[in-house]
Design an enzyme around this catalytic site. Sequence first.
Site, PDB file in Angstrom:
ATOM      1  N   HIS A   1       0.823  -1.219   0.000  1.00  0.00           N
ATOM      2  CA  HIS A   1       0.000   0.000   0.000  1.00  0.00           C
ATOM      3  C   HIS A   1       0.861   1.276   0.000  1.00  0.00           C
ATOM      4  O   HIS A   1       1.819   1.366   0.761  1.00  0.00           O
ATOM      5  CB  HIS A   1      -0.865  -0.052   1.275  1.00  0.00           C
ATOM      6  CG  HIS A   1      -1.888   0.996   1.373  1.00  0.00           C
ATOM      7  ND1 HIS A   1      -1.974   1.838   2.456  1.00  0.00           N
ATOM      8  CD2 HIS A   1      -2.890   1.352   0.543  1.00  0.00           C
ATOM      9  CE1 HIS A   1      -2.995   2.654   2.288  1.00  0.00           C
ATOM     10  NE2 HIS A   1      -3.571   2.378   1.136  1.00  0.00           N
TER      11      HIS A   1
ATOM     12  N   ASP B   1      -5.854  15.348  -5.407  1.00  0.00           N
ATOM     13  CA  ASP B   1      -5.582  13.973  -4.981  1.00  0.00           C
ATOM     14  C   ASP B   1      -6.877  13.356  -4.473  1.00  0.00           C
ATOM     15  O   ASP B   1      -7.370  13.741  -3.415  1.00  0.00           O
ATOM     16  CB  ASP B   1      -4.535  14.043  -3.846  1.00  0.00           C
ATOM     17  CG  ASP B   1      -4.240  12.695  -3.225  1.00  0.00           C
ATOM     18  OD1 ASP B   1      -4.526  11.667  -3.858  1.00  0.00           O
ATOM     19  OD2 ASP B   1      -3.693  12.683  -2.098  1.00  0.00           O
ATOM     20  N   MET B   2      -7.436  12.449  -5.224  1.00  0.00           N
ATOM     21  CA  MET B   2      -8.755  11.924  -4.816  1.00  0.00           C
ATOM     22  C   MET B   2      -8.925  10.432  -5.099  1.00  0.00           C
ATOM     23  O   MET B   2      -8.382   9.887  -6.056  1.00  0.00           O
ATOM     24  CB  MET B   2      -9.865  12.659  -5.565  1.00  0.00           C
ATOM     25  CG  MET B   2      -9.834  12.450  -7.063  1.00  0.00           C
ATOM     26  SD  MET B   2     -11.493  12.582  -7.770  1.00  0.00           S
ATOM     27  CE  MET B   2     -11.351  11.499  -9.175  1.00  0.00           C
ATOM     28  N   ALA B   3      -9.714   9.791  -4.239  1.00  0.00           N
ATOM     29  CA  ALA B   3     -10.189   8.438  -4.515  1.00  0.00           C
ATOM     30  C   ALA B   3     -11.270   8.562  -5.582  1.00  0.00           C
ATOM     31  O   ALA B   3     -11.922   9.610  -5.686  1.00  0.00           O
ATOM     32  CB  ALA B   3     -10.779   7.830  -3.251  1.00  0.00           C
TER      33      ALA B   3
ATOM     34  N   LYS C   1     -18.889   7.604 -15.378  1.00  0.00           N
ATOM     35  CA  LYS C   1     -17.654   8.375 -15.610  1.00  0.00           C
ATOM     36  C   LYS C   1     -16.588   8.027 -14.574  1.00  0.00           C
ATOM     37  O   LYS C   1     -15.415   7.838 -14.893  1.00  0.00           O
ATOM     38  CB  LYS C   1     -17.961   9.872 -15.588  1.00  0.00           C
ATOM     39  CG  LYS C   1     -18.942  10.283 -16.653  1.00  0.00           C
ATOM     40  CD  LYS C   1     -19.218  11.762 -16.597  1.00  0.00           C
ATOM     41  CE  LYS C   1     -20.329  12.124 -17.579  1.00  0.00           C
ATOM     42  NZ  LYS C   1     -20.607  13.553 -17.591  1.00  0.00           N
TER      43      LYS C   1
ATOM     44  N   GLN D   1      -5.222  23.935  -1.575  1.00  0.00           N
ATOM     45  CA  GLN D   1      -5.126  25.179  -0.798  1.00  0.00           C
ATOM     46  C   GLN D   1      -5.605  24.974   0.640  1.00  0.00           C
ATOM     47  O   GLN D   1      -4.986  25.445   1.589  1.00  0.00           O
ATOM     48  CB  GLN D   1      -5.961  26.273  -1.478  1.00  0.00           C
ATOM     49  CG  GLN D   1      -5.810  27.634  -0.819  1.00  0.00           C
ATOM     50  CD  GLN D   1      -6.446  28.758  -1.643  1.00  0.00           C
ATOM     51  OE1 GLN D   1      -7.247  28.511  -2.559  1.00  0.00           O
ATOM     52  NE2 GLN D   1      -6.095  29.982  -1.316  1.00  0.00           N
TER      53      GLN D   1
HETATM   54  P1  NAI Z   1     -10.947  14.360  -0.611  1.00  0.00           P
HETATM   55  O1  NAI Z   1     -12.350  14.102  -1.034  1.00  0.00           O
HETATM   56  O2  NAI Z   1     -10.717  14.832   0.771  1.00  0.00           O
HETATM   57  O3  NAI Z   1     -10.305  15.449  -1.598  1.00  0.00           O
HETATM   58  C1  NAI Z   1     -10.248  15.242  -2.977  1.00  0.00           C
HETATM   59  C2  NAI Z   1      -9.631  16.448  -3.654  1.00  0.00           C
HETATM   60  O4  NAI Z   1     -10.565  17.519  -3.642  1.00  0.00           O
HETATM   61  C3  NAI Z   1      -8.365  16.981  -2.984  1.00  0.00           C
HETATM   62  O5  NAI Z   1      -7.404  17.250  -3.964  1.00  0.00           O
HETATM   63  C4  NAI Z   1      -8.798  18.269  -2.311  1.00  0.00           C
HETATM   64  O6  NAI Z   1      -7.766  19.228  -2.344  1.00  0.00           O
HETATM   65  C5  NAI Z   1      -9.927  18.689  -3.205  1.00  0.00           C
HETATM   66  N1  NAI Z   1     -10.910  19.494  -2.484  1.00  0.00           N
HETATM   67  C6  NAI Z   1     -11.701  19.081  -1.460  1.00  0.00           C
HETATM   68  N2  NAI Z   1     -12.486  20.094  -1.044  1.00  0.00           N
HETATM   69  C7  NAI Z   1     -12.185  21.156  -1.823  1.00  0.00           C
HETATM   70  C8  NAI Z   1     -12.657  22.493  -1.908  1.00  0.00           C
HETATM   71  N3  NAI Z   1     -13.590  22.981  -1.096  1.00  0.00           N
HETATM   72  N4  NAI Z   1     -12.120  23.309  -2.843  1.00  0.00           N
HETATM   73  C9  NAI Z   1     -11.147  22.855  -3.674  1.00  0.00           C
HETATM   74  N5  NAI Z   1     -10.666  21.614  -3.655  1.00  0.00           N
HETATM   75  C10 NAI Z   1     -11.192  20.774  -2.736  1.00  0.00           C
HETATM   76  O7  NAI Z   1     -10.028  13.106  -0.892  1.00  0.00           O
HETATM   77  P2  NAI Z   1     -10.424  11.553  -0.893  1.00  0.00           P
HETATM   78  O8  NAI Z   1     -11.010  11.210  -2.210  1.00  0.00           O
HETATM   79  O9  NAI Z   1     -11.208  11.248   0.326  1.00  0.00           O
HETATM   80  O10 NAI Z   1      -8.975  10.866  -0.787  1.00  0.00           O
HETATM   81  C11 NAI Z   1      -8.226  10.984   0.411  1.00  0.00           C
HETATM   82  C12 NAI Z   1      -6.862  10.371   0.285  1.00  0.00           C
HETATM   83  O11 NAI Z   1      -6.964   8.964   0.229  1.00  0.00           O
HETATM   84  C13 NAI Z   1      -6.022  10.783  -0.924  1.00  0.00           C
HETATM   85  O12 NAI Z   1      -4.768  11.222  -0.446  1.00  0.00           O
HETATM   86  C14 NAI Z   1      -5.856   9.499  -1.731  1.00  0.00           C
HETATM   87  O13 NAI Z   1      -4.604   9.403  -2.404  1.00  0.00           O
HETATM   88  C15 NAI Z   1      -5.951   8.473  -0.626  1.00  0.00           C
HETATM   89  N6  NAI Z   1      -6.324   7.149  -1.120  1.00  0.00           N
HETATM   90  C16 NAI Z   1      -5.370   6.184  -1.196  1.00  0.00           C
HETATM   91  C17 NAI Z   1      -5.687   4.907  -1.619  1.00  0.00           C
HETATM   92  C18 NAI Z   1      -4.634   3.854  -1.725  1.00  0.00           C
HETATM   93  O14 NAI Z   1      -4.984   2.687  -1.864  1.00  0.00           O
HETATM   94  N7  NAI Z   1      -3.365   4.181  -1.681  1.00  0.00           N
HETATM   95  C19 NAI Z   1      -7.070   4.549  -1.982  1.00  0.00           C
HETATM   96  C20 NAI Z   1      -7.990   5.659  -1.908  1.00  0.00           C
HETATM   97  C21 NAI Z   1      -7.631   6.905  -1.467  1.00  0.00           C
END
Ligand code: NAI
Length: 350
Positions: free
Chosen positions: A116, A174-176, A224, A307
């Site tokens: 992981h 960075d998003m799932a 999508k 940000q």
């Molecule tokens: P999240 O939903 O918290 O954020 C997704 C993206 O949206 C981010 O880039 C964030 O900067 C942006 N964002 C959120 N709110 C915003 C706003 N108000 N204005 C502008 N941009 C905004 O992220 P999520 O999908 O919950 O993922 C969390 C972490 O989990 C990530 O670091 C991802 O790499 C990690 N992850 C890792 C996995 C693995 O197997 N290695 C699997 C799934 C997720």
Amino acid sequence: MLVARDELKELMKKKFMAAGMHENHADDMAEVLAWSSERGLHSHGEVRVEYYTERISKGGMTIDPKVTWTQTGPCSGILDADNGCGYPFAIEGMQKAIDMAKENGIGFVGVANVSHTGAIGYYTEMAAKQGMIGLSCTQSDPMVIPYGGAEPFYGTNPIALAAPTADDRIVSFDMATTVQAWGKILDAKSAGRSIPEGWAVDEDGSPVTDPHKVNALVAIAGPKGYGLMMMVDILSGVLLGVPAGKHVSSMYHDLSEGRRLGHLNVAINPEYFCGADEFRAHMSEVLDELNAVKPGVGFDKVYWPGQRAQMRIQATKDAGGIEIVDDIYDYLVSDDLYRHSWDHKNRFAE
Ligand code: NAI
């Protein structure tokens, strides 16, 4: 409990070393976890330590991996990590991609047979700090239906991109590819709350609001998001010759087995396109323009991706540390390698 970043990193590193990991790998692992925690991404920070120590101590991460690096072209290569810990090899893979991009414009590096890799924005930000656009994606264990299906097939397969600006800002997306993480469903279960429709489905593939009936998660934006998930699986799985789709290993199925995951790092050198200075200046302009967009009803401001994470890091610094759950702190300072077992749990760690 408020813990200074350095102390938290050190405590996590010690646990990994106590489980048998070499200091340099334990250090990389603890650094990426602390990076996640300091920006409020606790789901990919200190909460993972106990699971990792169990996996390390049970042999599910190779302590002395026979790592091979094959440069397959001027801009491409595969780092085979022999089921070593994900973090150090994802870092090494991105550094190789950056070095290639400095030399030849682009670096496209697959990290195969790895464990992981956590919050993948760490690796893309590494590239942006060195003047490159960084792109990463990675496989994760099947818990999401393909659009229209009733059985899990793909993982939460995240995608990340980071880019530099002319000032100190790094745009970092960075998003799932799922609507919600499994952790949010667990939270609802333990709080006795229902979940909003659209997060998950039951055994028939029908939307559910009762968290106890959840059989699988759903992709963002229907077909999508499903397509994006597939894209991640092709680029970081099929292309690298590791198990793909529903054959990707489960996080908890057998902690004595290596996970054989695939992870992709790409670095793009703006110097080979519009020019480094122009790219950075243009990016700064775009970010300023985004912040200047009139906010919609219910919003205070338009933020660019990354940000708010920077604001949370500042808040962490101002508070003098990272707020973590007392129970996790007690574990970190204890002599226990792990207190709960994840071994042979289902895909939802149950
Ligand atoms: P999240 O939903 O918290 O954020 C997704 C993206 O949206 C981010 O880039 C964030 O900067 C942006 N964002 C959120 N709110 C915003 C706003 N108000 N204005 C502008 N941009 C905004 O992220 P999520 O999908 O919950 O993922 C969390 C972490 O989990 C990530 O670091 C991802 O790499 C990690 N992850 C890792 C996995 C693995 O197997 N290695 C699997 C799934 C997720």
